[in-house]
Scaffold this motif. Structure first.
Motif, PDB file in Angstrom:
ATOM      1  N   ALA A 252      22.028  97.666 105.994  1.00 51.57           N
ATOM      2  CA  ALA A 252      23.155  97.158 105.034  1.00 51.57           C
ATOM      3  C   ALA A 252      24.301  96.369 105.809  1.00 51.57           C
ATOM      4  CB  ALA A 252      23.772  98.129 104.155  1.00 51.57           C
ATOM      5  N   LEU A 253      24.434  97.001 107.007  1.00 51.77           N
ATOM      6  CA  LEU A 253      25.568  96.186 107.835  1.00 51.77           C
ATOM      7  C   LEU A 253      25.852  94.796 108.143  1.00 51.77           C
ATOM      8  CD1 LEU A 253      27.820  97.383 109.389  1.00 51.77           C
ATOM      9  CD2 LEU A 253      26.618  97.655 111.374  1.00 51.77           C
ATOM     10  N   PRO A 254      24.691  93.999 108.416  1.00 54.35           N
ATOM     11  CA  PRO A 254      24.822  92.759 108.341  1.00 54.35           C
ATOM     12  C   PRO A 254      25.195  91.901 107.193  1.00 54.35           C
ATOM     13  CG  PRO A 254      22.556  93.298 109.338  1.00 54.35           C
ATOM     14  CD  PRO A 254      23.197  94.239 108.561  1.00 54.35           C
ATOM     15  N   GLN A 255      25.001  92.488 105.866  1.00 52.02           N
ATOM     16  CA  GLN A 255      25.487  91.959 104.800  1.00 52.02           C
ATOM     17  C   GLN A 255      26.981  92.567 104.329  1.00 52.02           C
ATOM     18  OE1 GLN A 255      23.865  89.909 102.721  1.00 52.02           O
ATOM     19  NE2 GLN A 255      26.226  89.778 101.681  1.00 52.02           N
ATOM     20  N   LEU A 256      27.327  93.690 105.011  1.00 48.02           N
ATOM     21  CA  LEU A 256      28.734  94.149 104.684  1.00 48.02           C
ATOM     22  C   LEU A 256      29.632  93.318 105.705  1.00 48.02           C
ATOM     23  CD1 LEU A 256      27.922  97.941 105.018  1.00 48.02           C
ATOM     24  CD2 LEU A 256      29.024  96.784 103.115  1.00 48.02           C
ATOM     25  N   LEU A 257      29.146  92.859 106.854  1.00 46.13           N
ATOM     26  CA  LEU A 257      30.013  92.221 107.717  1.00 46.13           C
ATOM     27  C   LEU A 257      30.247  90.577 107.110  1.00 46.13           C
ATOM     28  CD1 LEU A 257      28.856  93.012 111.416  1.00 46.13           C
ATOM     29  CD2 LEU A 257      30.680  94.111 110.026  1.00 46.13           C
ATOM     30  N   THR A 258      29.165  90.253 106.588  1.00 52.29           N
ATOM     31  CA  THR A 258      29.456  88.772 105.904  1.00 52.29           C
ATOM     32  C   THR A 258      30.257  89.133 104.844  1.00 52.29           C
ATOM     33  OG1 THR A 258      27.082  88.147 106.537  1.00 52.29           O
ATOM     34  CG2 THR A 258      28.020  87.080 104.658  1.00 52.29           C
ATOM     35  N   LEU A 260      32.704  91.220 104.496  1.00 58.67           N
ATOM     36  CA  LEU A 260      33.928  91.112 104.980  1.00 58.67           C
ATOM     37  C   LEU A 260      34.474  89.795 105.512  1.00 58.67           C
ATOM     38  CD1 LEU A 260      36.013  93.271 106.546  1.00 58.67           C
ATOM     39  CD2 LEU A 260      34.772  92.995 108.597  1.00 58.67           C
ATOM     40  N   ALA A 261      33.741  89.087 106.284  1.00 60.66           N
ATOM     41  CA  ALA A 261      34.290  87.685 106.447  1.00 60.66           C
ATOM     42  C   ALA A 261      34.755  87.079 105.300  1.00 60.66           C
ATOM     43  CB  ALA A 261      33.193  86.856 107.261  1.00 60.66           C
ATOM     44  N   LEU A 262      33.967  87.072 104.203  1.00 60.39           N
ATOM     45  CA  LEU A 262      34.177  86.453 103.117  1.00 60.39           C
ATOM     46  C   LEU A 262      35.483  86.843 102.218  1.00 60.39           C
ATOM     47  CD1 LEU A 262      33.091  84.294 100.898  1.00 60.39           C
ATOM     48  CD2 LEU A 262      32.251  86.078  99.504  1.00 60.39           C
ATOM     49  N   ARG A 263      35.827  88.222 102.271  1.00 62.54           N
ATOM     50  CA  ARG A 263      36.884  88.774 101.924  1.00 62.54           C
ATOM     51  C   ARG A 263      38.261  88.614 102.721  1.00 62.54           C
ATOM     52  NH1 ARG A 263      35.778  92.017  97.438  1.00 62.54           N
ATOM     53  NH2 ARG A 263      33.651  92.349  97.148  1.00 62.54           N
ATOM     54  N   THR A 264      37.956  88.445 104.186  1.00 63.91           N
ATOM     55  CA  THR A 264      39.362  88.243 104.862  1.00 63.91           C
ATOM     56  C   THR A 264      39.414  86.827 105.391  1.00 63.91           C
ATOM     57  OG1 THR A 264      37.809  88.845 106.697  1.00 63.91           O
ATOM     58  CG2 THR A 264      39.058  90.442 105.765  1.00 63.91           C
ATOM     59  N   GLY A 265      38.731  85.785 104.820  1.00 64.03           N
ATOM     60  CA  GLY A 265      38.812  84.564 105.257  1.00 64.03           C
ATOM     61  C   GLY A 265      38.292  84.319 106.363  1.00 64.03           C
ATOM     62  N   ALA A 266      37.502  85.066 107.309  1.00 64.32           N
ATOM     63  CA  ALA A 266      36.917  84.686 108.509  1.00 64.32           C
ATOM     64  C   ALA A 266      35.852  83.594 108.316  1.00 64.32           C
ATOM     65  CB  ALA A 266      36.423  85.958 109.049  1.00 64.32           C
ATOM     66  N   PRO A 267      35.476  82.909 109.611  1.00 64.34           N
ATOM     67  CA  PRO A 267      34.485  82.053 109.401  1.00 64.34           C
ATOM     68  C   PRO A 267      33.387  82.621 108.864  1.00 64.34           C
ATOM     69  CG  PRO A 267      35.527  81.823 111.369  1.00 64.34           C
ATOM     70  CD  PRO A 267      36.248  83.045 110.937  1.00 64.34           C
ATOM     71  N   LEU A 268      32.412  81.928 108.115  1.00 69.80           N
ATOM     72  CA  LEU A 268      31.179  82.552 107.576  1.00 69.80           C
ATOM     73  C   LEU A 268      29.881  81.988 108.652  1.00 69.80           C
ATOM     74  CD1 LEU A 268      31.587  81.996 103.772  1.00 69.80           C
ATOM     75  CD2 LEU A 268      31.995  84.187 105.084  1.00 69.80           C
ATOM     76  N   ARG A 269      28.970  82.948 108.638  1.00 72.24           N
ATOM     77  CA  ARG A 269      27.803  82.488 109.499  1.00 72.24           C
ATOM     78  C   ARG A 269      26.610  83.183 109.079  1.00 72.24           C
ATOM     79  NH1 ARG A 269      32.177  84.181 112.934  1.00 72.24           N
ATOM     80  NH2 ARG A 269      32.897  82.896 114.677  1.00 72.24           N
ATOM     81  N   PRO A 270      25.425  82.573 109.490  1.00 78.53           N
ATOM     82  CA  PRO A 270      24.000  83.235 108.792  1.00 78.53           C
ATOM     83  C   PRO A 270      24.341  84.792 109.320  1.00 78.53           C
ATOM     84  CG  PRO A 270      23.748  81.203 110.196  1.00 78.53           C
ATOM     85  CD  PRO A 270      25.112  81.576 110.471  1.00 78.53           C
ATOM     86  N   GLU A 288      37.846  99.881 107.291  1.00 76.74           N
ATOM     87  CA  GLU A 288      38.117 100.611 105.908  1.00 76.74           C
ATOM     88  C   GLU A 288      37.776  99.686 104.758  1.00 76.74           C
ATOM     89  OE1 GLU A 288      42.426 101.467 103.396  1.00 76.74           O
ATOM     90  OE2 GLU A 288      42.387 101.284 105.490  1.00 76.74           O
ATOM     91  N   ILE A 289      37.833  98.261 105.112  1.00 78.74           N
ATOM     92  CA  ILE A 289      37.301  97.383 104.086  1.00 78.74           C
ATOM     93  C   ILE A 289      35.575  97.575 103.997  1.00 78.74           C
ATOM     94  CG2 ILE A 289      36.765  94.909 103.383  1.00 78.74           C
ATOM     95  CD1 ILE A 289      39.643  94.497 104.638  1.00 78.74           C
ATOM     96  N   VAL A 290      35.042  97.708 105.019  1.00 73.80           N
ATOM     97  CA  VAL A 290      33.431  97.765 105.133  1.00 73.80           C
ATOM     98  C   VAL A 290      33.345  99.283 104.502  1.00 73.80           C
ATOM     99  CG1 VAL A 290      31.549  98.415 106.759  1.00 73.80           C
ATOM    100  CG2 VAL A 290      33.085  96.367 107.040  1.00 73.80           C
ATOM    101  N   ASP A 291      33.837 100.190 104.651  1.00 77.74           N
ATOM    102  CA  ASP A 291      33.774 101.726 104.268  1.00 77.74           C
ATOM    103  C   ASP A 291      33.761 101.562 102.797  1.00 77.74           C
ATOM    104  OD1 ASP A 291      33.242 102.257 106.998  1.00 77.74           O
ATOM    105  OD2 ASP A 291      35.052 103.627 107.260  1.00 77.74           O
ATOM    106  N   ALA A 292      34.942 100.879 102.307  1.00 76.55           N
ATOM    107  CA  ALA A 292      35.073 100.856 100.787  1.00 76.55           C
ATOM    108  C   ALA A 292      33.908 100.041 100.126  1.00 76.55           C
ATOM    109  CB  ALA A 292      36.482 100.201 100.369  1.00 76.55           C
ATOM    110  N   MET A 293      33.581  99.011 100.789  1.00 75.18           N
ATOM    111  CA  MET A 293      32.425  98.316  99.976  1.00 75.18           C
ATOM    112  C   MET A 293      31.081  99.092 100.252  1.00 75.18           C
ATOM    113  SD  MET A 293      32.776  94.178 101.127  1.00 75.18           S
ATOM    114  CE  MET A 293      32.950  94.545 102.977  1.00 75.18           C
ATOM    115  N   ALA A 294      30.741 100.009 101.318  1.00 76.94           N
ATOM    116  CA  ALA A 294      29.621 100.605 101.421  1.00 76.94           C
ATOM    117  C   ALA A 294      29.574 101.747 100.423  1.00 76.94           C
ATOM    118  CB  ALA A 294      29.483 101.097 102.706  1.00 76.94           C
TER     119      ALA A 294
END
Length: 350
Positions: A252-258, A260-270, A288-294
């Motif tokens: 799940a971690l790759p999608q969680l990081l994607t 995270l980027a979407l929610r924090t305004g970081a650049p989006l990548r594959p 904390e954001i990743v843990d909350a989503m997970a």
């Protein structure tokens, strides 16, 4: 003890990993769709997103033609078509043809959000659905237009004193089922008012209170229509299921990081590989954001994941749960395949 599951369906954003071309991502989605069909899943819906490096689901009708042809019994649908991006007649024509090709198997899920950034949204709507404010303001009328144009008898349209029949397809035998989708109470109210089935985007918000409020509003405000006598809704949820809980989280971690980027305004990548994702050093706030989503996703081994799905269905009093299989891939995975996404569906199904 065997867990009694609700009806299971699939939501697919056609994820694109860093090792995949668009063609390979599509091949992987067809593999997942065939698995869902064979495993007895009820629906297979694809989303509409634009100009996103990790998402190839840009055109639901095109994808649904491919998925419908690759499967035999599962319902295929949009989750959803973002109606303000398109002329209502075009949407009606597309789904009338899909229904003609796959009679009794097609769902038209309609949303109001842009599904993209403001610049891409302008490029989509310029010359089609009008400027943004007009397209959103006219959304309820656009929904009515699509319903009328897809009707087997068509609709009478008057322009400059001339009236003629307008049909989405010349000789329809049946009509695609129409759903309203949303992530706020706006679509819940509109679906209730028009007597249409409704789905709240729980997989995106993950906020159980917001989901409960939207579903309650829809049910309490529902007005029966010729299309639907009683309110009808189901739940969507992100899921990663593996043979053990640790592996499910890793996948799940790759999608969680994607996200995270979407929610924090970081650049989006594959999507990263599992191994790449595990190397990312998160700050305390990011973790904390990743843990909350997970915690709001269904992540775990088979039995626990099945219990979570059953509990969600009971909590929101729905008899169907639509799963977005978010499991990523390890380095070296065949690019045209998505074995962890297939495993998520297989393990949930039993």
């Amino acid at each position: 003890m065997t867990t009694q599951l609700p009806t299971l369906s699939v939501l697919d954003l056609v994820p694109v990993r860093g090792d995949q071309s668009s063609a390979q991502a599509l091949a992987a989605t067809l593999e997942v769709a065939r698995a869902a069909d064979a495993l007895g899943y009820h629906r297979y819906w694809v989303a509409e997103h634009h100009n996103m490096p990790a998402v190839a689901a840009t055109n639901p009708p095109v994808l649904l033609a491919m998925i419908g042809s690759a499967t035999s019994r599962i319902r295929v649908g949009s989750g959803g078509v973002m109606l303000p991006n398109h002329a209502p007649l075009v949407v009606a024509e597309q789904f009338a043809l899909l229904e003609a090709a796959f009679p009794g198997r097609v769902d038209l899920g309609i949303g109001r959000a842009p599904g993209t950034d403001p610049i891409t949204s302008y490029a989509l709507r310029h010359g089609a659905g009008g400027v943004d404010d007009q397209a959103v303001t006219r959304f309820p009328q656009y929904v009515d237009d699509v319903l009328a144009m897809m009707d087997t008898d068509g609709v009478a349209v008057s322009v400059a004193g001339r009236t003629q029949a307008l049909r989405a397809t010349p000789a329809a035998d049946s009509v695609a089922a129409v759903w309203l989708l949303g992530s706020s109470d706006y679509s819940a109210r509109l679906a209730a008012e028009k007597g249409l089935p409704y789905v709240f985007a729980h997989h995106f918000s993950g906020d159980e209170r917001a989901t409960a409020d939207a579903v309650r509003l829809y049910r309490e405000s529902f007005r029966p229509s010729e299309l639907l006598a009683e309110p009808r809704t189901f739940l969507t949820v992100n899921a990663s299921v593996a043979e053990d809980a640790d592996e499910a989280y890793r996948l799940a971690l790759p999608q969680l990081l994607t996200m995270l980027a979407l929610r924090t305004g970081a650049p989006l990548r594959p999507l990263a590989s599992v191994e790449e994702a595990e190397k990312v050093d998160l700050g305390a706030g990011q973790q904390e954001i990743v843990d909350a989503m997970a915690s709001r996703w269904v992540i775990g081994a088979r039995d626990e994941a099945r219990r979570r799905v059953a509990d969600l269905a009971a909590r929101f009093a729905v008899d169907e749960v639509m799963v977005n299989p978010v499991a990523g891939a390890h380095e070296g995975t065949e690019p045209g395949s998505a074995p962890a996404r297939v495993d998520t569906l297989r393990l949930l199904a039993g």
